[in-house]
Design a protein around this motif. Sequence first.
Motif, short mmCIF file in Angstrom:
data_model
loop_
_atom_site.label_atom_id
_atom_site.label_comp_id
_atom_site.label_asym_id
_atom_site.label_seq_id
_atom_site.Cartn_x
_atom_site.Cartn_y
_atom_site.Cartn_z
N ARG A 59 -18.84 16.02 45.95
CA ARG A 59 -20.04 16.62 45.30
C ARG A 59 -20.20 17.94 45.37
O ARG A 59 -20.25 18.60 44.21
CB ARG A 59 -21.37 15.98 45.83
N TYR B 179 -20.02 20.64 42.28
CA TYR B 179 -20.75 21.71 42.08
C TYR B 179 -20.44 23.17 42.05
O TYR B 179 -20.91 23.93 41.31
CB TYR B 179 -22.00 21.73 43.25
N THR C 12 -20.49 10.54 38.16
CA THR C 12 -21.89 10.65 39.03
C THR C 12 -21.93 11.82 39.79
O THR C 12 -23.04 12.82 39.54
CB THR C 12 -21.69 9.55 40.28
N PRO C 13 -20.84 12.27 40.28
CA PRO C 13 -20.84 13.88 41.10
C PRO C 13 -21.14 15.16 39.74
O PRO C 13 -21.60 16.06 40.10
CB PRO C 13 -19.50 13.96 41.66
N ARG D 249 -23.09 14.52 36.87
CA ARG D 249 -24.30 14.52 36.58
C ARG D 249 -25.22 15.17 37.67
O ARG D 249 -26.24 15.99 37.55
CB ARG D 249 -24.59 13.22 36.54
N GLU D 250 -24.80 14.89 38.97
CA GLU D 250 -25.64 15.49 40.12
C GLU D 250 -25.51 16.99 39.94
O GLU D 250 -26.40 17.66 40.48
CB GLU D 250 -25.03 14.95 41.41
N ARG E 239 -28.21 19.80 39.64
CA ARG E 239 -28.74 21.15 40.50
C ARG E 239 -28.57 22.48 39.87
O ARG E 239 -29.43 23.27 40.00
CB ARG E 239 -27.53 21.13 41.71
#
Length: 221
Positions: A16, A20, A52-53, A55-56, A60
């Motif tokens: 993650r 990011y 998933t990561p 979208r996370e 952010r």
Amino acid sequence: MTLPESTNKLQRTFIREEVYHTLQDWIVTGKLEPGEHLRDKELAEILGVSRTPIREALLRLEDEGLVQTKPNRWTQVAPINLEEARNIYPIVWSLERLALTTAFDRTSNQDIEKMELANHCLKQAMAAGDHMAALKSDNDFHSVYINLANNDELNKLLSGLKVKLRRIELYYFDRMKDAGVSCAEHDQIINSLKQRDLKGALDAIESNWKNSLARIQLQAI
């Protein structure tokens, strides 16, 4: 003891954070350009991760103002917003004044030498037209007294704000013919510190940031 599960959790956290920071870097450096649409499936394939990561990370980055989303329609890289620079720069120079005020009594000759070295590297990077090296050296210069303030919350605030400024400064770097004068402004900060002149150093810091903003605004006309 469930070591395998714990390891998996660490791996998920690492992924993650890596996703990011990678997307943030691509946006800040312009690899992902302002207005470019971001598709989680495509980014997941490029980075070799699940969606998933991605979208996370996009959520952010949206919170940071680097990404814009229209629900159920599109997600895109936020445009370069000069008004944002006008809002952020005064906060940065105010926080840096606070940092130096806190750090002043513990600023040693060795610390000043670190600032001189960083400024020398900045001059070299400017002469070479190396955008990233110039911004790194500039950050190294200011980080000396910010770190000496020994205030984690202050450091976090400045780091978050400077991510946005770095993107703006990189965008305008090629057009800023007089960007090298920032080195002379840094020399004023250094000379004030050598003379143990806190007011002079604080005023020089504020002047450096104000002039940087003025240079960017001039190129945006």
